[in-house]
Structures are given as structure tokens and as C-alpha cells.
Design a protein around this motif. Structure first.
Motif, PDB file in Angstrom:
ATOM      1  N   PHE A   2       3.508  -1.844  16.983  1.00  0.00           N
ATOM      2  CA  PHE A   2       3.318  -0.892  15.873  1.00  0.00           C
ATOM      3  C   PHE A   2       4.644  -0.225  15.509  1.00  0.00           C
ATOM      4  O   PHE A   2       5.017  -0.161  14.335  1.00  0.00           O
ATOM      5  CB  PHE A   2       2.280   0.143  16.288  1.00  0.00           C
ATOM      6  CG  PHE A   2       1.967   1.150  15.229  1.00  0.00           C
ATOM      7  CD1 PHE A   2       1.304   0.776  14.076  1.00  0.00           C
ATOM      8  CD2 PHE A   2       2.314   2.474  15.398  1.00  0.00           C
ATOM      9  CE1 PHE A   2       1.017   1.703  13.101  1.00  0.00           C
ATOM     10  CE2 PHE A   2       2.030   3.401  14.431  1.00  0.00           C
ATOM     11  CZ  PHE A   2       1.374   3.007  13.284  1.00  0.00           C
ATOM     12  N   ILE A   5       6.914  -2.579  13.645  1.00  0.00           N
ATOM     13  CA  ILE A   5       6.609  -2.718  12.210  1.00  0.00           C
ATOM     14  C   ILE A   5       7.087  -1.490  11.441  1.00  0.00           C
ATOM     15  O   ILE A   5       7.617  -1.599  10.326  1.00  0.00           O
ATOM     16  CB  ILE A   5       5.096  -2.951  12.018  1.00  0.00           C
ATOM     17  CG1 ILE A   5       4.726  -4.304  12.597  1.00  0.00           C
ATOM     18  CG2 ILE A   5       4.728  -2.929  10.550  1.00  0.00           C
ATOM     19  CD1 ILE A   5       3.269  -4.598  12.480  1.00  0.00           C
ATOM     20  N   MET A   6       6.937  -0.304  12.074  1.00  0.00           N
ATOM     21  CA  MET A   6       7.407   0.906  11.395  1.00  0.00           C
ATOM     22  C   MET A   6       8.921   0.850  11.180  1.00  0.00           C
ATOM     23  O   MET A   6       9.425   1.167  10.094  1.00  0.00           O
ATOM     24  CB  MET A   6       7.055   2.138  12.239  1.00  0.00           C
ATOM     25  CG  MET A   6       5.602   2.493  12.274  1.00  0.00           C
ATOM     26  SD  MET A   6       4.924   2.784  10.666  1.00  0.00           S
ATOM     27  CE  MET A   6       3.767   1.479  10.574  1.00  0.00           C
ATOM     28  N   LEU A   8      10.744  -1.808  10.996  1.00  0.00           N
ATOM     29  CA  LEU A   8      11.018  -2.858  10.000  1.00  0.00           C
ATOM     30  C   LEU A   8      10.810  -2.315   8.583  1.00  0.00           C
ATOM     31  O   LEU A   8      11.636  -2.548   7.680  1.00  0.00           O
ATOM     32  CB  LEU A   8      10.099  -4.040  10.257  1.00  0.00           C
ATOM     33  CG  LEU A   8      10.474  -5.371   9.630  1.00  0.00           C
ATOM     34  CD1 LEU A   8      11.769  -5.850  10.256  1.00  0.00           C
ATOM     35  CD2 LEU A   8       9.382  -6.382   9.856  1.00  0.00           C
ATOM     36  N   SER A   9       9.719  -1.564   8.390  1.00  0.00           N
ATOM     37  CA  SER A   9       9.471  -0.985   7.065  1.00  0.00           C
ATOM     38  C   SER A   9      10.563   0.008   6.691  1.00  0.00           C
ATOM     39  O   SER A   9      11.000   0.062   5.541  1.00  0.00           O
ATOM     40  CB  SER A   9       8.115  -0.289   7.044  1.00  0.00           C
ATOM     41  OG  SER A   9       7.124  -1.140   7.511  1.00  0.00           O
ATOM     42  N   LEU A  12      13.482  -1.875   5.484  1.00  0.00           N
ATOM     43  CA  LEU A  12      13.257  -2.334   4.104  1.00  0.00           C
ATOM     44  C   LEU A  12      13.516  -1.211   3.106  1.00  0.00           C
ATOM     45  O   LEU A  12      14.164  -1.414   2.070  1.00  0.00           O
ATOM     46  CB  LEU A  12      11.831  -2.843   3.952  1.00  0.00           C
ATOM     47  CG  LEU A  12      11.597  -4.329   4.135  1.00  0.00           C
ATOM     48  CD1 LEU A  12      10.116  -4.628   4.089  1.00  0.00           C
ATOM     49  CD2 LEU A  12      12.284  -5.082   3.029  1.00  0.00           C
ATOM     50  N   ILE A  13      13.005  -0.008   3.435  1.00  0.00           N
ATOM     51  CA  ILE A  13      13.212   1.138   2.536  1.00  0.00           C
ATOM     52  C   ILE A  13      14.700   1.454   2.434  1.00  0.00           C
ATOM     53  O   ILE A  13      15.215   1.746   1.341  1.00  0.00           O
ATOM     54  CB  ILE A  13      12.443   2.361   3.070  1.00  0.00           C
ATOM     55  CG1 ILE A  13      10.971   2.061   3.193  1.00  0.00           C
ATOM     56  CG2 ILE A  13      12.668   3.562   2.186  1.00  0.00           C
ATOM     57  CD1 ILE A  13      10.181   2.249   2.010  1.00  0.00           C
ATOM     58  N   ALA A  46       8.940   7.823   0.734  1.00  0.00           N
ATOM     59  CA  ALA A  46       8.371   6.793   1.598  1.00  0.00           C
ATOM     60  C   ALA A  46       9.048   6.790   2.961  1.00  0.00           C
ATOM     61  O   ALA A  46       8.382   6.689   4.009  1.00  0.00           O
ATOM     62  CB  ALA A  46       8.513   5.430   0.927  1.00  0.00           C
ATOM     63  N   ALA A  49       7.775   9.638   5.094  1.00  0.00           N
ATOM     64  CA  ALA A  49       6.424   9.388   5.606  1.00  0.00           C
ATOM     65  C   ALA A  49       6.469   8.467   6.828  1.00  0.00           C
ATOM     66  O   ALA A  49       5.815   8.722   7.849  1.00  0.00           O
ATOM     67  CB  ALA A  49       5.552   8.780   4.509  1.00  0.00           C
ATOM     68  N   ILE A  50       7.272   7.401   6.751  1.00  0.00           N
ATOM     69  CA  ILE A  50       7.354   6.476   7.889  1.00  0.00           C
ATOM     70  C   ILE A  50       8.018   7.153   9.082  1.00  0.00           C
ATOM     71  O   ILE A  50       7.605   6.969  10.229  1.00  0.00           O
ATOM     72  CB  ILE A  50       8.101   5.201   7.473  1.00  0.00           C
ATOM     73  CG1 ILE A  50       7.319   4.479   6.393  1.00  0.00           C
ATOM     74  CG2 ILE A  50       8.263   4.265   8.637  1.00  0.00           C
ATOM     75  CD1 ILE A  50       8.008   3.283   5.870  1.00  0.00           C
ATOM     76  N   SER A  52       7.892  10.276   9.875  1.00  0.00           N
ATOM     77  CA  SER A  52       6.974  11.213  10.539  1.00  0.00           C
ATOM     78  C   SER A  52       5.938  10.472  11.362  1.00  0.00           C
ATOM     79  O   SER A  52       5.420  11.021  12.330  1.00  0.00           O
ATOM     80  CB  SER A  52       6.304  12.116   9.511  1.00  0.00           C
ATOM     81  OG  SER A  52       5.484  11.354   8.686  1.00  0.00           O
ATOM     82  N   ILE A  53       5.631   9.195  11.020  1.00  0.00           N
ATOM     83  CA  ILE A  53       4.770   8.414  11.918  1.00  0.00           C
ATOM     84  C   ILE A  53       5.537   8.043  13.173  1.00  0.00           C
ATOM     85  O   ILE A  53       5.015   8.134  14.291  1.00  0.00           O
ATOM     86  CB  ILE A  53       4.256   7.150  11.206  1.00  0.00           C
ATOM     87  CG1 ILE A  53       3.147   7.510  10.247  1.00  0.00           C
ATOM     88  CG2 ILE A  53       3.696   6.165  12.210  1.00  0.00           C
ATOM     89  CD1 ILE A  53       2.494   6.331   9.654  1.00  0.00           C
ATOM     90  N   ARG A  56       5.802  10.978  15.381  1.00  0.00           N
ATOM     91  CA  ARG A  56       4.483  11.579  15.675  1.00  0.00           C
ATOM     92  C   ARG A  56       4.489  13.084  15.436  1.00  0.00           C
ATOM     93  O   ARG A  56       3.995  13.857  16.250  1.00  0.00           O
ATOM     94  CB  ARG A  56       4.057  11.287  17.105  1.00  0.00           C
ATOM     95  CG  ARG A  56       3.123  10.112  17.234  1.00  0.00           C
ATOM     96  CD  ARG A  56       3.894   8.868  17.458  1.00  0.00           C
ATOM     97  NE  ARG A  56       3.035   7.702  17.651  1.00  0.00           N
ATOM     98  CZ  ARG A  56       3.502   6.470  17.586  1.00  0.00           C
ATOM     99  NH1 ARG A  56       4.765   6.260  17.314  1.00  0.00           N
ATOM    100  NH2 ARG A  56       2.715   5.453  17.760  1.00  0.00           N
TER     101      ARG A  56
ATOM    102  N   ALA B  27       6.120  -1.137   1.943  1.00  0.00           N
ATOM    103  CA  ALA B  27       7.564  -1.322   2.096  1.00  0.00           C
ATOM    104  C   ALA B  27       8.008  -2.636   1.470  1.00  0.00           C
ATOM    105  O   ALA B  27       9.088  -2.719   0.871  1.00  0.00           O
ATOM    106  CB  ALA B  27       7.946  -1.279   3.566  1.00  0.00           C
ATOM    107  N   ILE B  61       2.270   3.547   1.260  1.00  0.00           N
ATOM    108  CA  ILE B  61       2.901   4.093   2.464  1.00  0.00           C
ATOM    109  C   ILE B  61       2.338   5.465   2.810  1.00  0.00           C
ATOM    110  O   ILE B  61       1.982   5.744   3.958  1.00  0.00           O
ATOM    111  CB  ILE B  61       4.425   4.151   2.271  1.00  0.00           C
ATOM    112  CG1 ILE B  61       4.998   2.744   2.298  1.00  0.00           C
ATOM    113  CG2 ILE B  61       5.075   4.967   3.356  1.00  0.00           C
ATOM    114  CD1 ILE B  61       6.428   2.671   1.952  1.00  0.00           C
TER     115      ILE B  61
END
Lengths: 92, 131
Positions: A2, A5-6, A8-9, A12-13, A46, A49-50, A52-53, A56, B27, B61
Motif C-alpha cells: 500500500f 503504491i502511495m 508511486l502516485s 507521478l504527481i 493531490a 492528500a497522498i 497525509s495518507i 497517517r 495519479a 485522489i
């Protein structure tokens, strides 16, 4: 998995923010630059947001609203400045 | 009791899958549309690419983040929902304002565009206003 993937995203951003910065630097007209700045602000939302995931924490949720509002106001002000030459019109 | 515990554990695993799908798709859309910001020839076509980022990508997202914090941490964040709503409302408005100002300040269309439907429209309108 998990977290991978975060990350990786987030990469991308970051790449898309880099592309937007490239467009801001070379954009031939001011309208290109404003459009790229608006998109960059939304990409920042965006990314926050990622992030902060990943951390946590819910401490950054205010920033999402704040950056959204500031990007919108800045975009509108720049667009009016290009169109009319002034931001706030006065009725005579 | 055991069944409930197992259900909660499986819910925790599945929320990670659902959140990962939402966020990775968002993303991916953001990356593709930033590719469009580089490659498209024109302000007007680039605005089309930028609108994809601002609506679909970011909403995916932020909605994934909202789902994660709602199910995994039990936190109903009204600020994230307000952020989604605000982006949904303001993205078309700002895109419209940028493109209208670009057309008024006579940014040329790209050489590959076929026709300009608004050609001469604003000059006529301003003349009518002056009369």
C-alpha cells in the motif's frame, strides 16, 4: 504494498508538477502560464492528500481547502488582469 | 465475536485495496494530462488537458483519501468533502475565465486548427453596445 503504491502516485504527481513548471517557464503567452499555474495548484492539493495518507495524519486537511481557494482567487485575478488590464473595476 | 473481528480485519485490508485503486487511477490521470500540457500545440487545447487533472484526477485522489480516513481511522472529515466540492465548483469557472481572457487578448489558434467559430463575433457585439 500500500505504501509503495502511495509513493508511486506521489512520484507521478511530482513528475506532472515538473511538466507544469516546464510549461510555466517556456509558455509563449501569459495565458499558458496562468493555465499551468492553476493546474500546479490543483496538483499540490493531490500531493498533500497522498502525503497525509502516508504520514497517517489529518493535520494537513486545512491546507487542501486553503490551496484550493487561493489558487482559484489567483487564477481569476490574473485572468481579469489579462482581459481588461485591471483586476477590480470601478463604476464611474 | 471472532467473526466480527475477522470481518473488521478483512475490511481494513479491502479499504487499502479500494483506496489504492482510487488514488493510483487519479495519479495516472494527472500524469497523462500533464503530458498533454507539454505536447498539445495551443492554449485552447491545453485547457482541455488541464480540466482532466482538476476534475477527475484530483477528485479521485481526494475521495480515496476521504475513504481511507473514514474506514481505517474512523474519521469523517468534512474538510475533505468541502475540498472536493470546492474543486468541482471552481475548476470549470477558472478554466472558462482563462480561455475567455486568452481569446480576448488575441492569443492565436494553432496552425492545425480547422476553423474559428467566434471570428468577428466580439467586434460586432462591442459595436452594437456602442450604438
Amino acid at each position: 504494498m500500500f505504501d509503495f503504491i502511495m509513493v508511486l502516485s506521489l512520484v507521478l504527481i511530482a513528475i506532472s508538477i515538473l511538466f507544469n513548471v516546464y510549461r510555466i517557464v517556456i509558455g509563449p503567452y501569459p495565458s499558458d502560464r496562468i493555465l499551468a499555474l492553476d493546474t500546479l495548484g490543483v496538483n499540490l492539493i493531490a500531493g498533500i492528500a497522498i502525503l497525509s495518507i502516508l504520514l497517517r495524519t489529518s493535520a494537513f486537511f486545512d491546507l487542501i481547502l486553503l490551496i484550493g481557494i487561493l489558487a482559484f482567487v489567483g487564477t481569476i485575478a490574473f485572468a481579469r488582469h489579462i482581459e481588461r488590464g485591471v483586476v477590480i473595476e470601478r463604476k464611474r | 465475536m471472532h467473526g466480527i473481528l475477522k470481518e473488521v480485519l478483512s475490511l481494513n485490508a479491502s479499504v487499502e485495496i479500494i483506496t489504492a485503486i482510487f488514488i493510483f487511477l487519479g495519479a495516472l490521470i494527472t500524469g497523462i494530462s500533464s503530458m498533454g500540457m507539454i505536447r498539445l500545440p495551443d492554449v485552447y487545447t491545453r485547457a482541455h488537458a488541464a480540466a482532466k487533472t482538476t476534475t477527475l484526477g484530483v477528485m479521485g485522489i481526494v475521495f480515496g483519501t476521504f475513504l481511507y480516513f473514514l474506514i481505517a481511522e474512523g474519521l469523517f472529515s468534512i474538510r475533505l468533502l468541502l475540498g472536493i466540492l470546492f474543486v468541482l465548483i471552481t475548476a470549470p469557472v477558472s478554466s472558462h475565465m482563462i480561455i475567455r481572457s486568452a481569446y480576448h487578448s488575441k492569443v492565436p489558434l494553432s496552425s492545425t486548427s480547422v476553423q474559428d467559430d467566434l471570428e468577428g463575433y466580439f467586434e460586432k457585439g462591442e459595436k452594437d453596445q456602442n450604438e
